[in-house]
Design a protein around this motif. Structure first.
Motif, short mmCIF file in Angstrom:
data_model
loop_
_atom_site.label_atom_id
_atom_site.label_comp_id
_atom_site.label_asym_id
_atom_site.label_seq_id
_atom_site.Cartn_x
_atom_site.Cartn_y
_atom_site.Cartn_z
N ILE A 1 9.55 13.88 15.76
CA ILE A 1 10.54 15.04 16.45
C ILE A 1 9.68 15.72 17.66
CG2 ILE A 1 11.33 17.17 15.67
CD1 ILE A 1 11.95 16.05 13.04
N PHE A 2 8.31 15.85 17.19
CA PHE A 2 7.57 16.41 18.45
C PHE A 2 7.43 15.56 19.61
CE2 PHE A 2 3.51 17.36 20.37
CZ PHE A 2 3.63 18.63 20.42
N GLY B 1 10.79 15.52 21.14
CA GLY B 1 10.77 16.88 21.70
C GLY B 1 10.12 17.11 23.07
N VAL B 2 8.77 16.47 23.46
CA VAL B 2 8.20 16.63 24.30
C VAL B 2 8.80 15.80 25.40
CG1 VAL B 2 6.10 16.12 25.51
CG2 VAL B 2 6.24 17.13 23.29
N GLU B 3 9.49 14.48 25.03
CA GLU B 3 10.22 13.80 25.99
C GLU B 3 11.25 14.30 26.55
OE1 GLU B 3 12.85 9.98 25.86
OE2 GLU B 3 11.25 9.96 24.28
N HIS B 4 11.95 14.99 25.66
CA HIS B 4 13.13 15.98 26.18
C HIS B 4 12.84 17.12 27.07
CE1 HIS B 4 17.31 17.41 25.81
NE2 HIS B 4 16.74 18.50 25.65
N MET B 5 11.78 17.67 26.86
CA MET B 5 11.33 18.76 27.55
C MET B 5 11.08 18.07 28.93
SD MET B 5 8.62 21.70 26.85
CE MET B 5 7.21 20.49 26.68
N PHE B 6 10.19 17.04 28.90
CA PHE B 6 9.70 16.51 30.22
C PHE B 6 10.93 15.93 30.99
CE2 PHE B 6 8.71 12.71 33.01
CZ PHE B 6 7.76 13.12 33.61
N ILE C 1 -1.84 14.88 22.95
CA ILE C 1 -2.25 15.39 21.53
C ILE C 1 -1.41 14.76 20.59
CG2 ILE C 1 -2.15 17.54 20.16
CD1 ILE C 1 -2.80 18.90 22.78
N CYS C 2 -0.10 14.47 20.84
CA CYS C 2 0.83 13.98 19.78
C CYS C 2 0.41 12.50 19.50
CB CYS C 2 2.41 13.77 20.14
SG CYS C 2 3.34 13.33 19.13
N MET C 3 0.11 11.67 20.30
CA MET C 3 -0.18 10.51 20.30
C MET C 3 -1.64 10.27 19.43
SD MET C 3 0.90 8.54 23.71
CE MET C 3 2.29 8.16 24.16
N LEU C 4 -2.62 11.06 20.01
CA LEU C 4 -3.92 11.09 19.31
C LEU C 4 -3.81 11.46 17.61
CD1 LEU C 4 -7.04 11.10 19.30
CD2 LEU C 4 -7.03 13.42 19.83
N PHE C 5 -3.03 12.68 17.41
CA PHE C 5 -2.79 13.17 15.92
C PHE C 5 -1.98 11.77 15.31
CE2 PHE C 5 -4.48 17.18 17.35
CZ PHE C 5 -4.79 17.75 15.81
N LEU D 1 0.92 -1.32 0.00
CA LEU D 1 0.07 0.10 -0.10
C LEU D 1 1.04 1.36 -0.10
CD1 LEU D 1 -3.01 -0.74 2.47
CD2 LEU D 1 -3.19 -0.28 0.07
N ILE D 2 2.03 1.24 0.69
CA ILE D 2 2.70 2.62 0.95
C ILE D 2 3.48 2.81 -0.28
CG2 ILE D 2 4.86 1.34 1.71
CD1 ILE D 2 2.77 4.49 3.56
N LYS D 3 3.50 2.06 -1.35
CA LYS D 3 4.12 2.43 -2.30
C LYS D 3 3.80 3.62 -3.41
CE LYS D 3 5.89 -2.32 -3.47
NZ LYS D 3 5.94 -3.36 -4.33
N GLY D 4 4.44 4.73 -3.37
CA GLY D 4 3.97 5.78 -3.97
C GLY D 4 3.66 6.86 -3.06
N LYS D 5 3.58 6.73 -2.03
CA LYS D 5 3.20 7.51 -0.84
C LYS D 5 4.28 7.58 0.38
CE LYS D 5 -0.46 9.52 -2.27
NZ LYS D 5 -0.41 10.94 -2.54
N MET D 6 5.40 6.82 0.12
CA MET D 6 6.34 6.68 1.12
C MET D 6 7.03 8.12 1.37
SD MET D 6 8.05 4.91 3.14
CE MET D 6 7.52 3.20 2.77
N GLY D 7 7.16 8.92 0.74
CA GLY D 7 7.59 10.23 1.21
C GLY D 7 6.98 11.01 2.03
N ILE D 8 5.59 11.03 1.44
CA ILE D 8 4.58 11.80 2.33
C ILE D 8 4.59 11.20 3.78
CG2 ILE D 8 2.19 12.51 2.58
CD1 ILE D 8 2.03 12.77 -0.43
N SER D 9 4.33 9.95 3.77
CA SER D 9 4.05 9.18 4.91
C SER D 9 5.26 9.30 5.75
CB SER D 9 3.97 7.53 4.76
OG SER D 9 3.06 7.54 3.87
N ALA D 10 6.76 9.07 5.23
CA ALA D 10 7.88 9.55 5.84
C ALA D 10 7.80 10.63 6.57
CB ALA D 10 9.11 9.10 5.14
N GLY D 11 7.52 11.67 5.84
CA GLY D 11 7.50 13.10 6.40
C GLY D 11 6.59 13.39 7.68
N ILE D 12 5.53 12.69 7.60
CA ILE D 12 4.52 12.97 8.71
C ILE D 12 4.87 12.27 9.82
CG2 ILE D 12 2.41 12.32 9.36
CD1 ILE D 12 1.13 12.65 6.46
N PHE D 13 5.63 10.83 9.64
CA PHE D 13 6.15 10.17 10.97
C PHE D 13 7.27 10.82 11.36
CE2 PHE D 13 3.30 6.73 9.28
CZ PHE D 13 2.67 6.27 10.55
#
Length: 331
Positions: free
Chosen positions: A241-242, A245-250, A276-280, A224-236
């Motif tokens: 990172i977020f 980032g929250v973990e580091h701040m904690f 919020i991060c987990m839900l999104f 399924l992921i073929k053709g949408k790997m770039g977008i998926s990788a960017g979102i993940f």
């Protein structure tokens, strides 16, 4: 999801994030309930384990230092040595208990969110009571998929470790080549780990919305992921990172912070941000599934999908594989 399926395939990086936000804002009540019942406890367990691990590990390091400067054969040395063994045992037992509890909550949260988004997509009535009654049944399928993912990740790390050791032995004496090897190895390793992570998250959605689970679900998600790997990788990557980032701040403001009041305040803030991060993240991975299906011109029959979702509640007789699978259509 109020878009026609033909339009979903054109959702890009920002489109998927916007669609995730629109779903949450339009169905605020049900997602707030899911967050309070499942995702908030999941976030709390994750952050609390960071604090508890630091407390236990700090005691271990103190006793290690004491043992190093205490003469062997003395009563104090034996007592400190016994305390160290007990603390290490407690540390590993805590880690195992945390891991099991975290995985259970994570799979339950995934089941709830994916099922809810799919119900919204099929215009099927969804309530917290219905979601909680479905979650235990979906969770079993997700557990099988997770176990196979764990095996794959474990094998990947073993092979990577062997390659790393072999590379260091062969190229270690040559400093420049050794450094280049380490950099290239690190990049390739992270890319491979990200790829496996994306496949697993998409396979989790497949396990809920289709009959496949385990290795079959991971194989389907890989296609399924073929053709949408770039977008998926960017979102993940952004969500990752977020998350870290929250973990580091904690860690900086709570685990190693000063002042009880400030630590409690920042702890609550980190808990909210992590939830919020987990839900999104869970909503986004479900939308990515629909985007990939649409991009590959696999029409999702909403009535069949609704029947499949209702099957978890015993509302429909079990569907055959051909009824659940998504039929091809020409654009």
């Amino acid at each position: 999801m109020d878009r026609e399926q033909e339009e979903i395939q054109f959702l890009g990086f920002f489109g998927i994030l916007k669609e995730s936000y629109n779903i949450v804002s339009s169905w605020r009540k049900i997602f707030t309930q899911i967050t309070l019942f499942l995702i908030l406890p999941l976030s709390f367990v994750y952050l609390a384990h960071l604090q508890i691990s630091e407390i236990i590990f700090k005691k271990i390091m103190h006793n290690e230092y004491m043992l190093e400067w205490t003469p062997e054969g003395t009563r104090i040395h034996d007592r400190v040595s016994h305390m160290l063994r007990s603390e290490w045992t407690a540390f590993f037992l805590f880690k195992i208990g945390y891991f099991v509890f975290f995985i259970v909550l994570a799979l339950l949260s995934t089941s709830a969110v994916v099922y809810t988004v799919a119900c919204i997509y099929t215009a099927k009535e969804v309530t917290l009571k219905k979601v909680l009654s479905v979650v235990p049944k979906v969770w079993k399928r997700l557990m099988v998929t997770f176990i196979w993912n764990f095996i794959i990740v474990f094998a990947y790390m073993i092979v990577s470790l062997l390659v790393l050791v072999l590379g260091v032995i062969v190229l270690g004496p040559i400093r420049i080549l050794g450094m280049v090897f380490l950099v290239v190895f690190g990049i390739v390793y992270l890319i491979g780990l990200l790829y496996i992570t994306i496949i697993w998250h998409l396979a989790s959605v497949v396990s809920v919305l289709e009959e496949s689970y385990g290795l079959n679900a991971m194989s389907k998600s890989q296609g399924l992921i073929k053709g949408k790997m770039g977008i998926s990788a960017g979102i993940f990557l952004v969500l990752g990172i977020f998350f870290f980032g929250v973990e580091h701040m904690f860690k900086m403001l709570v685990v190693f912070g000063d002042g009880i009041g400030g630590r409690i305040g920042f702890g609550i803030l980190c808990l909210v941000l992590m939830s919020i991060c987990m839900l999104f993240g869970l909503i986004a991975q479900t939308i990515i599934y629909f985007v990939c299906k649409s991009y590959r011109h696999e029409n999702i029959d909403k009535s069949s999908l609704a029947d499949h979702l209702g099957e978890y509640l015993g509302e429909y007789v079990p569907l055959k594989s051909k009824d659940v699978q998504l039929e091809q259509f020409e654009v």
